[in-house]
Design an enzyme around this catalytic site. Structure first.
Site, PDB file in Angstrom:
ATOM      1  NE  ARG A   1      -7.566  -8.406  91.728  1.00 15.97           N
ATOM      2  CZ  ARG A   1      -8.333  -7.679  92.527  1.00 15.97           C
ATOM      3  NH1 ARG A   1      -9.474  -7.192  92.062  1.00 15.97           N
ATOM      4  NH2 ARG A   1      -7.992  -7.442  93.767  1.00 15.97           N
TER       5      ARG A   1
ATOM      6  CD  GLU B   1       0.961   3.016  84.947  1.00 11.87           C
ATOM      7  OE1 GLU B   1       0.515   2.828  86.093  1.00 11.87           O
ATOM      8  OE2 GLU B   1       0.270   3.510  84.030  1.00 11.87           O
TER       9      GLU B   1
ATOM     10  CG  ASN C   1      -5.569 -11.704  96.996  1.00 15.44           C
ATOM     11  OD1 ASN C   1      -4.730 -12.455  96.520  1.00 15.44           O
ATOM     12  ND2 ASN C   1      -6.642 -11.322  96.331  1.00 15.44           N
ATOM     13  N   GLY C   2      -2.946 -10.292 100.352  1.00 11.66           N
ATOM     14  CA  GLY C   2      -2.578  -9.453 101.479  1.00 11.66           C
ATOM     15  C   GLY C   2      -1.182  -9.791 101.971  1.00 11.66           C
TER      16      GLY C   2
ATOM     17  CD1 TRP D   1       2.076  -8.033  90.841  1.00 11.60           C
ATOM     18  CD2 TRP D   1       2.352  -7.481  93.001  1.00 11.60           C
ATOM     19  NE1 TRP D   1       2.847  -6.892  90.895  1.00 11.60           N
ATOM     20  CE2 TRP D   1       3.026  -6.526  92.198  1.00 11.60           C
ATOM     21  CE3 TRP D   1       2.382  -7.349  94.379  1.00 11.60           C
ATOM     22  CZ2 TRP D   1       3.724  -5.465  92.748  1.00 11.60           C
ATOM     23  CZ3 TRP D   1       3.080  -6.284  94.928  1.00 11.60           C
ATOM     24  CH2 TRP D   1       3.740  -5.361  94.124  1.00 11.60           C
TER      25      TRP D   1
ATOM     26  CE  LYS E   1      -1.648   5.234  82.579  1.00  4.76           C
ATOM     27  NZ  LYS E   1      -1.853   6.078  83.694  1.00  4.76           N
TER      28      LYS E   1
ATOM     29  CE  LYS F   1      -7.430  -0.936  86.624  1.00  4.87           C
ATOM     30  NZ  LYS F   1      -6.994   0.174  85.775  1.00  4.87           N
TER      31      LYS F   1
ATOM     32  CD  GLU G   1      -2.255   9.329  84.344  1.00  2.00           C
ATOM     33  OE1 GLU G   1      -2.844   8.328  83.903  1.00  2.00           O
ATOM     34  OE2 GLU G   1      -1.736   9.355  85.489  1.00  2.00           O
TER      35      GLU G   1
ATOM     36  CB  CYS H   1      -2.989 -10.081  92.253  1.00  2.31           C
ATOM     37  SG  CYS H   1      -3.512  -8.479  91.715  1.00  2.31           S
TER      38      CYS H   1
ATOM     39  CG  HIS I   1      15.234  25.867  88.386  1.00  5.11           C
ATOM     40  ND1 HIS I   1      16.072  26.866  88.824  1.00  5.11           N
ATOM     41  CD2 HIS I   1      14.088  26.480  88.001  1.00  5.11           C
ATOM     42  CE1 HIS I   1      15.461  28.037  88.723  1.00  5.11           C
ATOM     43  NE2 HIS I   1      14.263  27.833  88.222  1.00  5.11           N
TER      44      HIS I   1
END
Length: 614
Positions: A27, A494, A101-102, A75, A491, A609, A487, A2, A510
């Site tokens: 991050r 998370e 990274n990647g 990460w 939150k 992040k 949202e 990360c 429903h």
């Protein structure tokens, strides 16, 4: 992923790299490590599962000094979070070391070929395959480090930001990128390489952003950029605007709380030079040069991920209601895989806090290839999406350190609001008098956010105490407040790890109504002037089944206030601007619940992040 930090200069690299890794903790990561080339020319590698503090404890027992080194926070993508899979990784001959990274997508076939050549791997990572590939090419053809890296990367499929060092080429670092960010800080006889500017600003504000398919060769007194074809490229030195105090906690326990409380300022900053009610104008500079193309389009497509997708949903409501232009909202991660229909003249807008979100960048590239005009709404100046898009606007929220986005969300919604107002005014879909009414109302939003923060804190703390042991929660909203429900639920998930779902309030009967009982808290965003009676009915349906209702209502509202178990009042505003106010209590509620549950608010588990892999 990360985070990457590297140093090449005249100072001891160790404390600079460790401090840089701490700057990048926001991050999200699960292990950390670094490698230094010591005074004897040997590579000294230290890596540890867990936080940077655990790496520091390991370093305390080792007296290592060196003027060049590379560090990483990982990460996990390939292989579990553990000491062995942590970066940096070294070559089989112990000559080379690399951080990455990647994702190397063809690592399995490369690994198989290298194993047939006698290479033995210690980790489960794709990164170790890359350093072994560089070793194989370097030793087979007796190449310099830069040549070995350049040729190796031509055989790689995927995304990468890498920094590599070679004990036989002291004082030389090689860096390269494709679809993952790298920035190089330029000091006096020193260079700092990092995934973003936060580890750099303490030492210099002069930076070079590495572009895709570029390599950098860095010594203590020189920086050269090369193309993958080995052609020397000019340096484009930029000045970063970030201030060091913006990435400090400023007396708050967590960055998230600091950033929640910064929103009156950041929303106001998003308006500066872009909106003036007394003079009667709203204008995004990036939009103005292309206004005719946009107001005459048949369709705007908004793409984003996570919180940015939620802000896009509000943008859809604003643009369609005010400017009467058809809008579609797509998950960026799905956009290019479903073979979307993009026509000449279509507008595709990409929304991303970091400007580096891999899925959003891929969607933007795909849209450009199909002939769309592209527009970026990002926070980080000089980021990849900002440079890739045909035009765009910065939200100017400053660095957002908390992994769970708060001020970036309200900044994105603010920019989309100005965009909708500008399009509507130029297209003539609202009257001049209505336009000015909306401008005046929008200018009052920062002060009203401040009012919510000042008045609601203690009440929300109490509600959080009541809800902290819940295992599920349902968030409901209608119209432009449905994305706010999404949202709010995100939150809570998370940072507190409580399962939560956002739903359109009309959809409750429903299916989700089956979940409601005395143990299910229902958070209802009930600020809508339209469909008000139906929202009252939603509350009654929940209460009839024993559910606990937490309602966000406007000042003076009485019916829902009396029905709900808890009612949080926000100031009155124009209905279309209410998401900017109603989201604030939801941010605070998630924060206080997470703190009460003992969670790491700024660095929630498993999250990053800036998601720079697809």
């Amino acid at each position: 992923m990360c985070g990457i930090v590297a140093y090449n200069g005249t100072k001891n690299a160790l404390p600079i790299i460790v401090k840089g890794l701490k700057r990048l903790e926001y991050r999200g990561y699960d292990s950390a490590g670094l490698v230094l080339q010591n005074q004897d020319g040997d590579l000294k590698v230290f890596k540890k599962k867990g936080k940077v503090a655990e790496l520091e404890a390991l370093l305390e027992a080792n007296d290592v000094v060196g003027t060049m080194g590379i560090g990483h926070t990982r990460w996990a993508t390939h292989g579990k979070p553990n000491d062995v899979n942590a970066h940096p990784h070294v070559s089989g001959n112990r000559r080379l070391s690399l951080v990455h990274n990647g994702i190397i997508e063809n690592y399995a076939s490369l690994k198989l070929a290298l194993e047939k050549l006698g290479h033995v791997f210690e980790s489960d990572t794709d990164t170790e395959v890359l350093i072994h590939l560089i070793e194989e090419i370097q030793t087979r053809d007796n190449l310099s480090l830069i040549e070995a890296v350049r040729i190796s990367l031509s055989k790689v499929i995927g995304a990468y930001a890498i920094v590599v060092m070679d004990v036989q080429q002291p004082n030389v670092l090689v860096a390269a990128r494709k679809s993952s960010p790298l920035v190089i800080g330029i000091g006096k006889n020193e260079f700092i390489i990092a995934s973003d500017a936060t580890p750099i600003i303490e030492y210099t504000k002069k930076v070079v952003y590495l572009n895709d398919h570029q390599l950098a060769v860095i010594t203590p007194d020189d920086l050269q950029l090369l193309s993958m074809e080995n052609v020397k490229m000019p340096l484009s030195i930029q000045e970063i605007e970030m201030e060091l105090e913006r990435i400090e906690k400023g007396g708050y326990d967590y960055f998230m709380m600091k950033e929640i409380h910064e929103q009156p300022v950041t929303v106001r900053d998003s308006m500066l030079g872009r909106l003036n009610a007394s003079e009667g104008w709203a204008r995004l500079g990036g939009l103005e040069d292309h206004i005719n193309r946009i107001i005459n389009t048949n369709r705007i497509t908004l793409v984003g991920c996570g919180t940015s997708w939620h802000s896009a949903l509000i943008g859809e409501y604003l643009i369609e209601k005010l400017a009467r232009i058809p809008v579609e909202v797509e998950y960026a991660s799905e956009f290019r895989y479903r073979n979307p229909v993009i026509n000449e003249g279509d507008i595709v807008m990409a929304i991303s806090q970091s400007g580096e979100t891999a899925d959003t960048m891929a969607a933007l590239k795909s849209a450009k290839e199909m002939g769309a005009f592209t527009y970026g709404v990002v926070n980080v100046v000089g980021s990849s999406i900002a440079r890739l898009a045909d035009a765009g606007s910065y939200i100017h929220a400053g660095p957002e350190i908390g992994v769970a986005s708060t001020k970036a969300f309200t900044g994105q919604v603010s920019i989309l609001t100005i965009l909708a107002l500008q399009l509507a005014h130029r297209k003539g879909t609202i009257s001049e008098s209505r336009f000015r009414e909306l401008l005046y109302a929008f200018e009052q939003i920062p002060a009203k956010i401040q009012e919510v923060l000042e008045k609601s804190g203690e009440q929300i703390k109490y509600i959080a105490e009541e809800l902290k042991d819940s295992t599920n929660a349902l968030y409901l909203g209608r119209g432009k407040n449905f994305p706010v429900a999404l949202e709010g639920a995100l939150k809570l998930k998370e940072i507190s790890y409580i399962h939560a779902e956002g739903y359109p309030a009309a959809e409750m009967k429903h299916g989700p109504i089956a979940l409601i009982d005395e143990n299910m808290p229902i958070v209802l965003i009930a600020t809508n002037k339209d469909a008000y009676e139906k929202i009252v009915s939603n509350v009654q349906e929940v209460k009839a089944r024993g559910g606990k209702v937490i309602a966000i209502v406007t000042e003076g509202e009485k019916t829902i206030t009396e029905l709900a178990d808890y009612a949080i009042h926000i100031p009155e505003t124009e209905d279309i601007f209410s998401p900017l106010l109603s989201v604030i209590p939801l941010q605070l509620l998630s924060y206080y619940i997470a703190v009460l549950r003992g969670c790491n608010v700024d660095q929630p588990r498993n999250l990053a992040k800036s998601v720079t892999v697809e």
